[in-house]
Design a protein around this motif. Structure first.
Motif, PDB file in Angstrom:
ATOM      1  N   SER A  40       9.747   9.907  12.105  1.00  0.00           N
ATOM      2  CA  SER A  40       8.927  10.056  13.306  1.00  0.00           C
ATOM      3  C   SER A  40       9.121   8.879  14.259  1.00  0.00           C
ATOM      4  CB  SER A  40       7.451  10.152  12.908  1.00  0.00           C
ATOM      5  OG  SER A  40       6.604   9.884  13.997  1.00  0.00           O
ATOM      6  N   GLU A  41       9.243   9.174  15.547  1.00  0.00           N
ATOM      7  CA  GLU A  41       9.407   8.121  16.548  1.00  0.00           C
ATOM      8  C   GLU A  41       8.170   7.232  16.604  1.00  0.00           C
ATOM      9  OE1 GLU A  41      12.129   7.335  18.138  1.00  0.00           O
ATOM     10  OE2 GLU A  41      13.156   8.955  17.069  1.00  0.00           O
ATOM     11  N   LYS A  42       7.013   7.827  16.373  1.00  0.00           N
ATOM     12  CA  LYS A  42       5.772   7.050  16.385  1.00  0.00           C
ATOM     13  C   LYS A  42       5.766   6.031  15.246  1.00  0.00           C
ATOM     14  CE  LYS A  42       0.876   7.873  17.228  1.00  0.00           C
ATOM     15  NZ  LYS A  42      -0.188   8.896  17.364  1.00  0.00           N
ATOM     16  N   VAL A  43       6.222   6.457  14.069  1.00  0.00           N
ATOM     17  CA  VAL A  43       6.289   5.544  12.915  1.00  0.00           C
ATOM     18  C   VAL A  43       7.351   4.479  13.148  1.00  0.00           C
ATOM     19  CG1 VAL A  43       6.842   5.378  10.455  1.00  0.00           C
ATOM     20  CG2 VAL A  43       5.407   7.251  11.281  1.00  0.00           C
ATOM     21  N   LYS A  44       8.494   4.875  13.655  1.00  0.00           N
ATOM     22  CA  LYS A  44       9.557   3.903  13.944  1.00  0.00           C
ATOM     23  C   LYS A  44       9.078   2.839  14.923  1.00  0.00           C
ATOM     24  CE  LYS A  44      13.522   6.991  13.157  1.00  0.00           C
ATOM     25  NZ  LYS A  44      14.661   7.680  13.817  1.00  0.00           N
ATOM     26  N   VAL A  68       0.085  -4.136   7.610  1.00  0.00           N
ATOM     27  CA  VAL A  68       0.175  -3.053   6.630  1.00  0.00           C
ATOM     28  C   VAL A  68      -0.796  -1.931   6.977  1.00  0.00           C
ATOM     29  CG1 VAL A  68      -0.238  -2.429   4.218  1.00  0.00           C
ATOM     30  CG2 VAL A  68       1.058  -4.494   4.765  1.00  0.00           C
ATOM     31  N   ASP A  69      -2.027  -2.288   7.300  1.00  0.00           N
ATOM     32  CA  ASP A  69      -3.031  -1.275   7.631  1.00  0.00           C
ATOM     33  C   ASP A  69      -2.617  -0.461   8.852  1.00  0.00           C
ATOM     34  OD1 ASP A  69      -4.592  -2.031   5.500  1.00  0.00           O
ATOM     35  OD2 ASP A  69      -5.940  -3.300   6.679  1.00  0.00           O
ATOM     36  N   ARG A  70      -2.045  -1.134   9.845  1.00  0.00           N
ATOM     37  CA  ARG A  70      -1.641  -0.457  11.076  1.00  0.00           C
ATOM     38  C   ARG A  70      -0.520   0.552  10.801  1.00  0.00           C
ATOM     39  NH1 ARG A  70      -1.049  -4.806  13.939  1.00  0.00           N
ATOM     40  NH2 ARG A  70       1.216  -4.902  14.200  1.00  0.00           N
ATOM     41  N   ILE A  71       0.465   0.133  10.022  1.00  0.00           N
ATOM     42  CA  ILE A  71       1.579   1.037   9.707  1.00  0.00           C
ATOM     43  C   ILE A  71       1.096   2.202   8.846  1.00  0.00           C
ATOM     44  CG2 ILE A  71       3.796   1.232   8.491  1.00  0.00           C
ATOM     45  CD1 ILE A  71       4.317  -1.692   9.261  1.00  0.00           C
ATOM     46  N   CYS A  72       0.269   1.908   7.852  1.00  0.00           N
ATOM     47  CA  CYS A  72      -0.235   2.978   6.973  1.00  0.00           C
ATOM     48  C   CYS A  72      -1.017   4.017   7.767  1.00  0.00           C
ATOM     49  CB  CYS A  72      -1.119   2.386   5.881  1.00  0.00           C
ATOM     50  SG  CYS A  72      -0.210   1.519   4.581  1.00  0.00           S
ATOM     51  N   ALA A  73      -1.792   3.559   8.721  1.00  0.00           N
ATOM     52  CA  ALA A  73      -2.597   4.487   9.526  1.00  0.00           C
ATOM     53  C   ALA A  73      -1.709   5.442  10.305  1.00  0.00           C
ATOM     54  CB  ALA A  73      -3.502   3.692  10.466  1.00  0.00           C
ATOM     55  N   VAL A  74      -0.618   4.928  10.884  1.00  0.00           N
ATOM     56  CA  VAL A  74       0.273   5.782  11.664  1.00  0.00           C
ATOM     57  C   VAL A  74       1.049   6.726  10.751  1.00  0.00           C
ATOM     58  CG1 VAL A  74       2.254   5.816  13.242  1.00  0.00           C
ATOM     59  CG2 VAL A  74       0.455   4.094  13.523  1.00  0.00           C
ATOM     60  N   VAL A  75       1.527   6.211   9.602  1.00  0.00           N
ATOM     61  CA  VAL A  75       2.251   7.072   8.654  1.00  0.00           C
ATOM     62  C   VAL A  75       1.346   8.189   8.173  1.00  0.00           C
ATOM     63  CG1 VAL A  75       3.339   7.172   6.381  1.00  0.00           C
ATOM     64  CG2 VAL A  75       3.834   5.245   7.896  1.00  0.00           C
ATOM     65  N   LYS A  96       0.843  -1.190   0.000  1.00  0.00           N
ATOM     66  CA  LYS A  96       0.000   0.000   0.000  1.00  0.00           C
ATOM     67  C   LYS A  96       0.881   1.244   0.000  1.00  0.00           C
ATOM     68  CE  LYS A  96      -4.337  -1.619   2.061  1.00  0.00           C
ATOM     69  NZ  LYS A  96      -5.358  -1.347   3.108  1.00  0.00           N
ATOM     70  N   ASN A  97       0.370   2.304  -0.602  1.00  0.00           N
ATOM     71  CA  ASN A  97       1.090   3.572  -0.676  1.00  0.00           C
ATOM     72  C   ASN A  97       0.386   4.632   0.158  1.00  0.00           C
ATOM     73  OD1 ASN A  97       2.970   2.550  -2.605  1.00  0.00           O
ATOM     74  ND2 ASN A  97       1.454   2.862  -4.213  1.00  0.00           N
ATOM     75  N   VAL A  98       1.171   5.415   0.872  1.00  0.00           N
ATOM     76  CA  VAL A  98       0.630   6.534   1.642  1.00  0.00           C
ATOM     77  C   VAL A  98       1.254   7.812   1.089  1.00  0.00           C
ATOM     78  CG1 VAL A  98       0.344   7.593   3.905  1.00  0.00           C
ATOM     79  CG2 VAL A  98       0.408   5.092   3.701  1.00  0.00           C
ATOM     80  N   ARG A  99       0.409   8.713   0.610  1.00  0.00           N
ATOM     81  CA  ARG A  99       0.906   9.984   0.084  1.00  0.00           C
ATOM     82  C   ARG A  99       1.126  10.970   1.220  1.00  0.00           C
ATOM     83  NH1 ARG A  99       1.315  12.038  -4.923  1.00  0.00           N
ATOM     84  NH2 ARG A  99       0.327  10.140  -5.756  1.00  0.00           N
ATOM     85  N   TYR A 100       2.226  11.724   1.127  1.00  0.00           N
ATOM     86  CA  TYR A 100       2.502  12.730   2.145  1.00  0.00           C
ATOM     87  C   TYR A 100       2.840  14.058   1.476  1.00  0.00           C
ATOM     88  CZ  TYR A 100       7.480  11.825   1.207  1.00  0.00           C
ATOM     89  OH  TYR A 100       8.711  11.685   0.608  1.00  0.00           O
ATOM     90  N   GLY A 101       2.680  15.147   2.240  1.00  0.00           N
ATOM     91  CA  GLY A 101       2.927  16.466   1.688  1.00  0.00           C
ATOM     92  C   GLY A 101       4.379  16.867   1.794  1.00  0.00           C
TER      93      GLY A 101
END
Length: 446
Positions: free
Chosen positions: A387-391, A434-441, A375-380
């Protein structure tokens, strides 16, 4: 230092928008020509293209650029990327150019450069050419301007070369093949090579009009190929992309066979026949865990490279391997060429089909892929992966998958996307991770 023009596979973009304009193409010809004007021999460049409408414009601009700095040009017309690499080397040219945007739609185009050895240029060469693009062009004296000529025998030379990749005793008599050429560069040569080896060939995607390359055909859109294979009772279907450096196969039941299965077949076959070098093959970080497990049963290693055929090739050359590729269908067989070649790879598969006597559905499914999700997550802006939360969520997921799966998180090289890929034996677990990581990212990115 980042490059301004060159990406992972040459220069590419929307036609008539920077950098894919006639003006830039001419300057690339001048800069690349200047870089490869070495020695006192008469210098030569081979230029090929796929079937895009914009190929005429880009070709003429490149010819103007190369001849203006004193290089002779040999134009070979619509030809596969690997054919340009082969002809560059066999004609003792100083440089090869392929005008193509590979599997992209017709409105994109690109410029790929090959050195005199037939390999794609190094980062060092590309940086030097980019530096020349920023400088004033040094034009040749009037008497030293280069000449341009069409080379009419290019197709025959390439067809002969790809046929030589099969042992002499193998013929394709009795084999019915559906060949989809994506209305691209191989629309003449690939069906001819299969037919000359004895196969009955049903053709798709062989009527290019400049606008229909990769349009509902070829290796990126297999529906018509699948339908035709089944309805015609063919033994196998072969799909190439726009510049024919990529191969995807369809078995006689219409099931898709991706690059991982093809690498498993070719690698294990070459190993049995004493042809495989390095006791392993090179793939990318995207290749399925099932391929790695299968190779272990054959006492073979899987070496993973970054995504992109140039990185696969780097690992192959570094480790002395002669088989490598990507899940998407790029197959690099260094015994037969210097870059990916869909037609040569197809002949290796067809040769195995003949020798084994097995149906394609049995021969080409050597392992069961483990469930894999991307899955792809677009960012600005910013760096979400810092991010420590993502790590933390990534570390938690890696621990969860340890021993039964694999996690890959990476930034896209061409878009503001974070790519999140997981694979493992438990499909539900893979999707949840995957869903869990994408949500945090996504939370951090927004």
């Amino acid at each position: 230092m980042a490059k301004k023009f060159f990406g992972t596979d040459g220069i590419r973009g929307l036609t008539n928008k920077h950098p894919m304009t006639a003006e830039i193409a001419m300057k690339v010809g001048q800069a690349a020509g200047r870089h490869f004007l070495r020695g006192d021999h008469k210098h030569r460049v081979v230029i090929g293209k796929d079937t895009r409408l914009s190929g005429y414009m880009m070709e003429n601009a490149l010819v103007a650029g190369f001849t203006s700095v004193g290089m002779d040009v040999v134009q070979v017309g619509p030809m596969p990327t690997p054919a340009v690499a082969l002809l560059t080397r066999s004609m003792r040219a100083d440089l090869g150019v392929m005008i193509s945007a590979s599997h992209n739609p017709y409105h994109d185009n690109g410029i790929k450069l090959f050195g005199p050895d037939g390999f794609k240029l190094s980062d060092e060469d590309e940086f030097k050419i980019e530096a020349y693009l920023e400088e004033e062009t040094i034009l040749a004296p009037a008497a030293d301007i280069g000449r341009a000529k069409r080379f009419e025998d290019a197709r025959g030379r390439y067809i002969h070369a790809v046929k030589m990749s099969l042992p002499d005793h193998i013929r394709l008599d009795g084999l019915k093949i559906v060949c989809d050429c994506a209305n691209g560069a191989a629309y003449q040569v690939a069906p001819s090579a299969f037919w000359e080896l004895g196969a009955e060939v049903v053709t798709l995607g062989i009527n290019p009009n400049g606008l229909n390359i990769n349009d509902k055909c070829g290796s990126t859109d297999l529906a018509i190929l699948q339908e035709t294979v089944v309805s015609s009772g063919a033994d196998i279907g072969v799909a190439l992309d726009g510049d024919a450096d990529r191969l995807i196969v369809v078995d006689e039941k219409g099931r898709v066979v991706d690059g991982d299965q093809l690498m498993a077949l070719i690698g294990s076959s070459w190993s049995r026949n004493g042809l495989l070098r390095g006791d392993g093959i090179v793939a990318t970080v995207m290749s399925n865990l099932g391929l790695e497990r299968f190779l272990k049963t054959q006492n073979l290693d899987l070496i993973r490279a970054n995504v992109g055929d140039r990185y696969v090739l780097e690992e192959m050359k570094k480790g002395g391997y002669n088989v490598g590729g990507e899940q998407s269908g790029h197959m690099i067989l260094l015994d037969h060429g210097t870059t990916g070649d869909g037609t040569v790879a197809a002949l290796q598969v067809l040769g195995e089909l003949v020798e084994s006597g097995k149906p394609a559905s049995e021969l080409l499914h050597l392992f069961d892929p483990v469930p894999q999700l991307l899955k792809n997550v677009r960012y600005g802006s910013g760096q979400p992966l810092e991010s420590e939360k993502v790590k933390a969520v990534i570390a938690e997921a890696e621990k969860e998958l340890e021993g039964s799966g694999r996690l890959l998180i990476r930034k896209s090289g061409t878009e503001p996307l974070i790519r999140v890929m997981a694979e493992g034996d438990d499909e539900g677990q893979v999707h949840a991770v995957v869903d869990r990581i994408c949500a945090v990212v996504e939370e951090v990115a927004n």
